[in-house]
Design a protein around this motif. Structure first.
Motif, PDB file in Angstrom:
ATOM      1  N   UNK A  26     -50.012  51.956  67.222  1.00 13.04           N
ATOM      2  CA  UNK A  26     -49.246  50.722  67.408  1.00 13.04           C
ATOM      3  C   UNK A  26     -48.280  50.499  66.247  1.00 13.04           C
ATOM      4  N   UNK A  61     -45.773  52.200  64.676  1.00 12.28           N
ATOM      5  CA  UNK A  61     -44.327  52.387  64.767  1.00 12.28           C
ATOM      6  C   UNK A  61     -43.725  51.414  65.779  1.00 12.28           C
ATOM      7  N   UNK A  62     -44.499  51.074  66.818  1.00 10.62           N
ATOM      8  CA  UNK A  62     -43.968  50.134  67.805  1.00 10.62           C
ATOM      9  C   UNK A  62     -43.821  48.744  67.185  1.00 10.62           C
ATOM     10  N   UNK A  63     -44.828  48.317  66.414  1.00 12.63           N
ATOM     11  CA  UNK A  63     -44.771  46.989  65.812  1.00 12.63           C
ATOM     12  C   UNK A  63     -43.667  46.936  64.746  1.00 12.63           C
ATOM     13  N   UNK A  64     -43.552  48.005  63.953  1.00 10.12           N
ATOM     14  CA  UNK A  64     -42.530  47.990  62.900  1.00 10.12           C
ATOM     15  C   UNK A  64     -41.133  48.097  63.487  1.00 10.12           C
ATOM     16  N   UNK A  65     -41.020  48.530  64.748  1.00 10.15           N
ATOM     17  CA  UNK A  65     -39.705  48.579  65.381  1.00 10.15           C
ATOM     18  C   UNK A  65     -39.298  47.207  65.918  1.00 10.15           C
ATOM     19  N   UNK A  66     -40.211  46.246  65.859  1.00  8.77           N
ATOM     20  CA  UNK A  66     -39.840  44.885  66.232  1.00  8.77           C
ATOM     21  C   UNK A  66     -39.037  44.282  65.070  1.00  8.77           C
ATOM     22  N   UNK A 120     -39.102  42.604  62.524  1.00  9.37           N
ATOM     23  CA  UNK A 120     -39.829  41.985  61.413  1.00  9.37           C
ATOM     24  C   UNK A 120     -39.819  42.961  60.254  1.00  9.37           C
TER      25      UNK A 120
END
Lengths: 311, 348
Positions: free
Chosen positions: B134, B136-141, B143
């Motif tokens: 999760x 890389x997906x969260x850091x691509x948001x 934020x």
């Protein structure tokens, strides 16, 4: 009019002494479906991470949707959606709750969230599974949930890293349809893959990566002409035939022996008529003479073969 | 068409974390300022992590364990206290500190169990996200990484606080029920200060666990590393401290001053352990007659009323360095974790 969405100049990334991306120049235009191709470790994912600002380039410059991903990452990430290779979600949360979380991180206004999530889930056909924990999802469903996230966020650019890895053929086809519909809406789609048929069928342009560099880049048909010099592939099955008899036919680029009495002929035009005549004249049994188009697979093989020979 | 470039007219807001980071970036060769608030999305992260912490099975199991041990310790302590009711003005606080064989006191239990709870909350904070894929997906948001790490830490701290406050209320209620006494004002104040110290102590271990979850990619390794450190401080540290003290300041049997020096050295080394700091803080707060943790000279005992409690202010003065060190340790460890996380590559 073509507007560049991504512009990289001399982009370089080194991990220690290892060069992952080596002075890369890349321009991707608005509304394109762009394919990044190449073997594993060729620098595709590193390039994607630099486009997003998730990894710092060692050298060179990059502009994504007009911003510098290093110093204005929020502006970039607000406009770019990313579906990583084998994407993960929080397993104990439902599909809908996972999207709600990213909606909040993305600052989507609260009143709009639920309707946008429902619309996105409908697009990827996950409404029925939306209230189930993601732990129960199949791989294809997770990928579709990732696409739903991108649709929900209404980004300008979608970057998909190996999106069809491990999907069964039917899921792959559905996935391609989704990508086409994103393009139809004006979204720029960048996808990396080593499934070449897939890329061939949906990409406007492709770049072949090799050792951190782009070997060739352009439209699929142009690449075929440039790399292969031929776009027509003919398979010839004729028992007891000697291919020396084919000499002199204009347009034949090369002949490859596949098995006893079976050859592959690469040509720049359809030469079946002449080939058939020569086979009959030679008194051989013509068993098969079929026309197939050259595929990106051929370009790929030839290109990397050339690399190996040169090395 | 050239995309329009921002020409640095908009002055970016610089938070203190940014200032700290700029400082570190200075010697690591990075330049430039990030635009946008590092706190974007912090609320969402805290809310999700907090929810996750409270509903996870492992936290429920631990909470049950701590409440059962707390109940057992308090119950046996109360049996002991009942005999001395009326002799001590701070009888209520004794629920925390008095022990009856074979059970240790509630305080000893807490000193032991708070790190375990904190480690449970933090050991897979970062590497868990990588393993679930999760990260890389969260850091691509849109934020910053700051929001993710700070959010995880705050959510862990909030979970610890909720847990300890509930435990505190439980103990107070148990005391009122079984002793038939209401706690006095100063007793409440002292126990609330104790609560704060307990949260700071938990925060230190949470920061350690999160740091290990960044350094190690495997959750099993980071859990084991945290638990080893915990074992070191909980069990072996006093032995190690006396061993090192014996080397640094050996005792000359004919010179009493070397004995004092040896004791001081040993105590300084022991105080490197958060467990010692917490134990001393708790002792001074819950046992108001505690005057010192060091040696007492005969001359200092002149005029002292034996066993008389100190006023709260004096007790606070006594443990101020310990409490400040706990909080400083927490900040230091979190800063280390922060730097490690900022420099981490997203790629596995």
């Amino acid at each position: 009019m073509t507007t560049p969405v991504i512009e990289a100049k001399a982009l370089t990334k080194r991990y220690g002494s290892q060069v992952a991306v080596d002075r890369l120049d890349l321009t991707i235009n608005k509304g394109e479906v762009f394919g990044l191709l190449g073997p594993n470790g060729a620098g595709k994912t590193t390039t994607i991470l630099m486009i997003l600002g998730l990894t710092e380039p060692t050298g060179g410059t990059i502009a994504t949707v007009g911003f510098d991903p290093l110093h204005q990452p929020l502006e970039v990430k607000r406009r770019v959606g990313y579906l990583p290779d084998s994407v993960g979600f929080y397993d104990n949360m439902t599909g809908r709750d996972n999207l709600r979380y990213t909606a909040r991180l993305g600052g989507i206004p609260r009143i709009a969230v639920d309707s946008r999530i429902t619309t996105a889930l409908e697009r990827v056909d996950l409404v029925a599974a939306a209230e189930r924990p993601v732990a129960t999802y199949s791989r294809g469903m997770r990928q579709r949930l990732g696409i739903a996230e991108i649709i929900m966020r209404r980004v300008d650019v979608a970057i998909l890293d190996e999106p069809t890895n491990g999907l069964d053929p039917q899921s792959t086809q559905e996935f391609l349809e989704l990508i086409r519909s994103l393009k139809a809406e004006g979204m720029t789609v960048i996808l990396s893959s080593h499934l070449l048929d897939l890329v061939q069928s949906i990409c406007d342009r492709v770049a072949l990566f090799s050792n951190g560099k782009i070997g060739v880049m352009g439209k699929v048909t142009d690449l075929m002409r440039d790399v292969l010099g031929a776009t027509t592939v003919i398979q010839l099955d004729a028992e007891g035939f000697d291919t020396a008899k084919l000499e002199g036919i204009a347009g034949i680029e090369r002949i490859t022996r596949l098995a006893d009495g079976s050859w592959r002929i690469d040509a720049s035009r359809d030469v079946r008529g002449e080939v058939a005549r020569r086979v009959i004249e030679a008194g051989a049994n013509l068993e098969r003479l079929s026309l197939g188009m050259a595929t990106l697979q051929d370009v790929y093989t030839r290109f990397f073969e050339g690399k190996r020979h040169a090395a | 068409m050239q995309p329009e470039q921002k020409s640095g007219i908009t002055a970016p807001r610089k938070g203190w974390i940014q200032s700290v980071k700029d400082g570190f970036d200075g010697f690591s060769g990075r330049t430039g300022v990030r635009e946008g608030s590092p706190w974007t999305g912090l609320g969402a992260v805290v809310e999700r992590e907090f929810n996750d912490n409270l509903t996870s099975t492992r936290m429920r199991m631990l909470q049950a364990l701590v409440f059962v041990t707390g109940f057992a310790a308090a119950y046996s302590a109360i049996g002991q206290i009942k005999d001395v009711v009326g002799e001590d003005p701070f009888v209520f606080l004794k629920i925390f500190t008095v022990s009856k064989e074979p059970l240790p006191s509630f305080l000893a239990f807490l000193g032991f169990l708070i790190p375990i709870v904190a480690i449970t909350l933090g050991f897979d904070a970062v590497n868990g996200e990588f393993n679930r894929r999760t990260m890389s997906r969260i850091l691509a948001q849109p934020i910053y990484r700051d929001a993710l790490l700070v959010g995880k830490f705050l959510a862990g701290l909030a979970t610890l606080a909720v847990f300890l406050v509930a435990l505190w209320l439980f103990m107070m209620g148990l005391g009122i029920l079984l002793l038939g006494l209401a706690p006095a004002g100063e007793e409440i104040l002292r126990s609330v200060l104790f609560l704060i110290a307990a949260i700071a102590y938990g925060g230190v271990w949470l920061a350690i666990a999160i740091l290990f979850s960044i350094v190690f990619r495997s959750t099993a390794t980071s859990a084991l590393a945290s638990l080893s450190l915990w074992l070191l401080f909980a069990v072996f540290w006093p032995m190690i401290a006396s061993m090192i003290a014996g080397v640094i300041s050996p005792i000359d049997p004919f010179d009493p001053r070397t004995q004092i020096a040896a004791f001081d050295t040993q105590q300084s080394i022991e105080r490197l352990s958060p467990n010692t700091l917490f134990a001393e803080t708790a002792m001074a707060l819950l046992n108001p007659s505690t005057r010192t943790f060091g040696l007492v000279m005969m001359s200092q005992l002149q005029g002292m009323v034996r066993g008389a409690p100190l006023p709260l202010g004096q007790s606070l003065l006594l443990i101020w360095p310990q409490l400040a060190s706990l909080i400083a340790g927490l900040v230091l460890l979190f800063t280390l974790a922060y730097i490690a996380f900022q420099r981490q590559e997203v790629r596995a």
